[in-house]
Design a protein around this motif. Structure first.
Motif, PDB file in Angstrom:
ATOM      1  N   ASP A  47       0.831  -1.208   0.000  1.00 47.44           N
ATOM      2  CA  ASP A  47       0.000   0.000   0.000  1.00 47.44           C
ATOM      3  C   ASP A  47       0.870   1.264   0.000  1.00 47.44           C
ATOM      4  OD1 ASP A  47      -2.289  -1.502  -0.030  1.00 47.44           O
ATOM      5  OD2 ASP A  47      -2.680  -1.301   2.125  1.00 47.44           O
ATOM      6  N   LEU A  48       1.959   1.239   0.761  1.00 49.54           N
ATOM      7  CA  LEU A  48       2.859   2.391   0.765  1.00 49.54           C
ATOM      8  C   LEU A  48       3.500   2.596  -0.605  1.00 49.54           C
ATOM      9  CD1 LEU A  48       4.634   1.956   4.219  1.00 49.54           C
ATOM     10  CD2 LEU A  48       2.910   3.653   3.606  1.00 49.54           C
ATOM     11  N   LEU A  49       3.878   1.499  -1.261  1.00 48.53           N
ATOM     12  CA  LEU A  49       4.467   1.617  -2.597  1.00 48.53           C
ATOM     13  C   LEU A  49       3.449   2.154  -3.594  1.00 48.53           C
ATOM     14  CD1 LEU A  49       6.684  -1.569  -2.953  1.00 48.53           C
ATOM     15  CD2 LEU A  49       7.368   0.756  -2.364  1.00 48.53           C
ATOM     16  N   LEU A  50       2.198   1.726  -3.455  1.00 47.55           N
ATOM     17  CA  LEU A  50       1.161   2.254  -4.336  1.00 47.55           C
ATOM     18  C   LEU A  50       0.981   3.757  -4.130  1.00 47.55           C
ATOM     19  CD1 LEU A  50      -1.550  -0.560  -4.178  1.00 47.55           C
ATOM     20  CD2 LEU A  50      -0.195   0.129  -6.161  1.00 47.55           C
ATOM     21  N   LEU A  51       1.047   4.194  -2.898  1.00 49.90           N
ATOM     22  CA  LEU A  51       0.921   5.623  -2.609  1.00 49.90           C
ATOM     23  C   LEU A  51       2.103   6.397  -3.198  1.00 49.90           C
ATOM     24  CD1 LEU A  51      -0.716   7.831  -1.241  1.00 49.90           C
ATOM     25  CD2 LEU A  51       0.501   7.310   0.878  1.00 49.90           C
ATOM     26  N   GLU A  52       3.295   5.846  -3.079  1.00 49.18           N
ATOM     27  CA  GLU A  52       4.473   6.489  -3.665  1.00 49.18           C
ATOM     28  C   GLU A  52       4.323   6.581  -5.186  1.00 49.18           C
ATOM     29  OE1 GLU A  52       9.318   6.085  -3.657  1.00 49.18           O
ATOM     30  OE2 GLU A  52       8.118   4.262  -3.688  1.00 49.18           O
ATOM     31  N   ASN A  53       3.894   5.492  -5.810  1.00 50.20           N
ATOM     32  CA  ASN A  53       3.709   5.487  -7.261  1.00 50.20           C
ATOM     33  C   ASN A  53       2.623   6.478  -7.679  1.00 50.20           C
ATOM     34  OD1 ASN A  53       5.699   3.598  -7.716  1.00 50.20           O
ATOM     35  ND2 ASN A  53       4.285   1.879  -7.589  1.00 50.20           N
ATOM     36  N   TYR A  54       1.583   6.618  -6.880  1.00 49.15           N
ATOM     37  CA  TYR A  54       0.512   7.573  -7.161  1.00 49.15           C
ATOM     38  C   TYR A  54       1.070   9.003  -7.196  1.00 49.15           C
ATOM     39  CZ  TYR A  54      -3.943  10.023  -6.597  1.00 49.15           C
ATOM     40  OH  TYR A  54      -5.018  10.854  -6.764  1.00 49.15           O
ATOM     41  N   ALA A  55       1.931   9.329  -6.235  1.00 50.67           N
ATOM     42  CA  ALA A  55       2.526  10.664  -6.202  1.00 50.67           C
ATOM     43  C   ALA A  55       3.404  10.906  -7.429  1.00 50.67           C
ATOM     44  CB  ALA A  55       3.343  10.847  -4.918  1.00 50.67           C
ATOM     45  N   ILE A  56       4.173   9.906  -7.809  1.00 51.10           N
ATOM     46  CA  ILE A  56       5.049  10.040  -8.982  1.00 51.10           C
ATOM     47  C   ILE A  56       4.219  10.203 -10.247  1.00 51.10           C
ATOM     48  CG2 ILE A  56       6.732   8.832 -10.421  1.00 51.10           C
ATOM     49  CD1 ILE A  56       7.758   7.522  -7.792  1.00 51.10           C
ATOM     50  N   ILE A  57       3.179   9.409 -10.369  1.00 50.82           N
ATOM     51  CA  ILE A  57       2.324   9.482 -11.566  1.00 50.82           C
ATOM     52  C   ILE A  57       1.636  10.842 -11.656  1.00 50.82           C
ATOM     53  CG2 ILE A  57       0.198   8.566 -12.570  1.00 50.82           C
ATOM     54  CD1 ILE A  57       1.200   5.778 -11.704  1.00 50.82           C
ATOM     55  N   GLN A  89       3.697  21.702  -4.068  1.00 48.53           N
ATOM     56  CA  GLN A  89       2.559  20.916  -3.579  1.00 48.53           C
ATOM     57  C   GLN A  89       3.037  19.737  -2.727  1.00 48.53           C
ATOM     58  OE1 GLN A  89      -0.550  22.028  -3.963  1.00 48.53           O
ATOM     59  NE2 GLN A  89       0.439  23.742  -4.981  1.00 48.53           N
ATOM     60  N   PRO A  90       2.242  19.330  -1.739  1.00 49.66           N
ATOM     61  CA  PRO A  90       2.659  18.274  -0.810  1.00 49.66           C
ATOM     62  C   PRO A  90       2.917  16.915  -1.474  1.00 49.66           C
ATOM     63  CG  PRO A  90       0.509  19.176  -0.173  1.00 49.66           C
ATOM     64  CD  PRO A  90       0.950  19.898  -1.398  1.00 49.66           C
ATOM     65  N   PHE A  91       2.239  16.616  -2.580  1.00 48.31           N
ATOM     66  CA  PHE A  91       2.440  15.292  -3.171  1.00 48.31           C
ATOM     67  C   PHE A  91       3.788  15.162  -3.879  1.00 48.31           C
ATOM     68  CE2 PHE A  91       0.494  17.593  -6.698  1.00 48.31           C
ATOM     69  CZ  PHE A  91       1.243  17.165  -7.785  1.00 48.31           C
ATOM     70  N   THR A  92       4.507  16.284  -4.081  1.00 49.53           N
ATOM     71  CA  THR A  92       5.806  16.193  -4.743  1.00 49.53           C
ATOM     72  C   THR A  92       6.938  15.929  -3.761  1.00 49.53           C
ATOM     73  OG1 THR A  92       6.192  18.570  -4.637  1.00 49.53           O
ATOM     74  CG2 THR A  92       5.076  17.724  -6.601  1.00 49.53           C
ATOM     75  N   ARG A  96       8.048  11.691   4.748  1.00 47.78           N
ATOM     76  CA  ARG A  96       7.434  10.800   5.752  1.00 47.78           C
ATOM     77  C   ARG A  96       7.033   9.474   5.112  1.00 47.78           C
ATOM     78  NH1 ARG A  96       7.490   7.901   9.637  1.00 47.78           N
ATOM     79  NH2 ARG A  96       5.550   7.426  10.673  1.00 47.78           N
ATOM     80  N   LEU A  97       6.542   9.516   3.886  1.00 44.89           N
ATOM     81  CA  LEU A  97       6.186   8.282   3.192  1.00 44.89           C
ATOM     82  C   LEU A  97       7.419   7.417   2.979  1.00 44.89           C
ATOM     83  CD1 LEU A  97       4.167   6.453   1.712  1.00 44.89           C
ATOM     84  CD2 LEU A  97       4.584   7.830  -0.338  1.00 44.89           C
ATOM     85  N   LEU A  98       8.535   8.031   2.586  1.00 50.09           N
ATOM     86  CA  LEU A  98       9.767   7.269   2.385  1.00 50.09           C
ATOM     87  C   LEU A  98      10.255   6.668   3.703  1.00 50.09           C
ATOM     88  CD1 LEU A  98      11.576   9.631  -0.152  1.00 50.09           C
ATOM     89  CD2 LEU A  98      10.322   7.518  -0.633  1.00 50.09           C
ATOM     90  N   GLU A  99      10.099   7.413   4.799  1.00 45.95           N
ATOM     91  CA  GLU A  99      10.440   6.877   6.123  1.00 45.95           C
ATOM     92  C   GLU A  99       9.553   5.678   6.450  1.00 45.95           C
ATOM     93  OE1 GLU A  99      10.222   9.823   9.203  1.00 45.95           O
ATOM     94  OE2 GLU A  99      11.371  11.268   8.008  1.00 45.95           O
ATOM     95  N   MET A 100       8.269   5.806   6.153  1.00 46.78           N
ATOM     96  CA  MET A 100       7.332   4.715   6.437  1.00 46.78           C
ATOM     97  C   MET A 100       7.677   3.470   5.619  1.00 46.78           C
ATOM     98  SD  MET A 100       3.836   6.950   6.670  1.00 46.78           S
ATOM     99  CE  MET A 100       2.714   5.580   6.864  1.00 46.78           C
ATOM    100  N   GLU A 140      14.449  -2.064  -6.690  1.00 45.39           N
ATOM    101  CA  GLU A 140      13.608  -2.351  -7.836  1.00 45.39           C
ATOM    102  C   GLU A 140      12.460  -1.362  -7.984  1.00 45.39           C
ATOM    103  OE1 GLU A 140      12.367  -6.288  -6.980  1.00 45.39           O
ATOM    104  OE2 GLU A 140      14.236  -7.183  -7.617  1.00 45.39           O
ATOM    105  N   ARG A 141      12.041  -0.703  -6.917  1.00 46.99           N
ATOM    106  CA  ARG A 141      10.891   0.185  -7.015  1.00 46.99           C
ATOM    107  C   ARG A 141      11.343   1.547  -7.506  1.00 46.99           C
ATOM    108  NH1 ARG A 141      10.905   3.552  -2.733  1.00 46.99           N
ATOM    109  NH2 ARG A 141      12.089   2.862  -0.953  1.00 46.99           N
ATOM    110  N   PRO A 142      10.500   2.214  -8.272  1.00 39.56           N
ATOM    111  CA  PRO A 142      10.891   3.521  -8.807  1.00 39.56           C
ATOM    112  C   PRO A 142      10.959   4.551  -7.693  1.00 39.56           C
ATOM    113  CG  PRO A 142       8.609   3.044  -9.344  1.00 39.56           C
ATOM    114  CD  PRO A 142       9.184   1.810  -8.697  1.00 39.56           C
ATOM    115  N   ALA A 143      11.997   5.334  -7.690  1.00 37.38           N
ATOM    116  CA  ALA A 143      12.140   6.386  -6.694  1.00 37.38           C
ATOM    117  C   ALA A 143      11.689   7.707  -7.292  1.00 37.38           C
ATOM    118  CB  ALA A 143      13.592   6.485  -6.235  1.00 37.38           C
TER     119      ALA A 143
END
Length: 155
Positions: A47-57, A89-92, A96-100, A140-143
Motif C-alpha cells: 500500500d505504501l508503494l502504491l501511494l508512492e507510485n501515485y505521487a510520482i504518476i 505541492q505536498p504530493f511532490t 514521511r512516506l519514504l520513512e514509512m 527495484e521500485r521507482p524512486a
C-alpha cells in the motif's frame, strides 16, 4: 489499520525481551500469528508503494499535460509552472512516506526473524520466496528522485 497494533505488539515484546525459550513461542505468538503479522506487513508495504507510485504518476501527469499545452500553444510555460505551482505541492515531497517505507522494510525483517524461530525449517526442495520476491527490493521500485531526474527537474 490493523497492522500497526500487530507490529507494535511484536516490537514491544522484542524490546522488552519477552522471548520464550519454548519452541514455537516467541513473544507469546504462535506460528499462525507470525504468518498473519508477515502478511499484514507485506500488505502495508505494498500500500505504501502504491501511494508512492501515485505521487510520482501525478507529478508526471502534470508535466505531460503542460508539455502538450506548450506544444499546442507554442508557449514555453512547462518548466516555470512546474517549478512555481506544482513543485511546492505536498504530493511532490513526501519524506514521511519514504520513512514509512523504510520502517515497513525493517518491520518485515524483524517479524520474519521472529517468525523464523516459530516455523520449522523448510525441507530440501521446498521453494519459499525470498524477501526480494515477496516484497520487492527498494532497488527495484521507482524512486521519486529518479522520476524527477528523468523529467529534468531537481527535487
Amino acid at each position: 489499520a490493523r497492522i500497526r497494533p500487530l507490529i507494535r505488539g511484536v516490537w514491544r515484546s522484542r524490546a522488552v525481551g519477552q522471548v520464550d525459550a519454548a519452541p514455537g513461542v516467541v513473544a507469546g505468538l504462535d506460528a499462525a500469528a507470525g504468518d498473519r503479522a508477515l502478511a499484514a506487513c507485506v500488505g502495508y508495504y505494498r500500500d505504501l508503494l502504491l501511494l508512492e507510485n501515485y505521487a510520482i504518476i501525478n507529478y508526471c501527469g502534470f508535466s505531460k499535460i503542460l508539455k502538450k499545452h506548450d506544444k499546442q500553444t507554442g508557449y514555453v510555460t512547462r518548466s516555470q509552472f512546474m517549478r512555481i505551482c506544482v513543485a511546492p505541492q505536498p504530493f511532490t515531497h513526501y519524506p514521511r512516506l519514504l520513512e514509512m517505507i523504510k520502517e515497513a522494510e525493517g518491520s518485515y525483517r524483524e517479524i520474519s526473524a521472529a517468525a523464523s524461530t516459530l516455523a520449522p525449517a523448510p525441507a530440501e526442495g521446498d521453494e519459499t520466496p525470498s524477501r526480494r520476491e515477496s516484497l520487492g527490493s527498494s532497488d527495484e521500485r521507482p524512486a521519486a528522485a529518479g522520476a524527477l531526474a528523468a523529467l529534468g527537474v531537481s527535487p
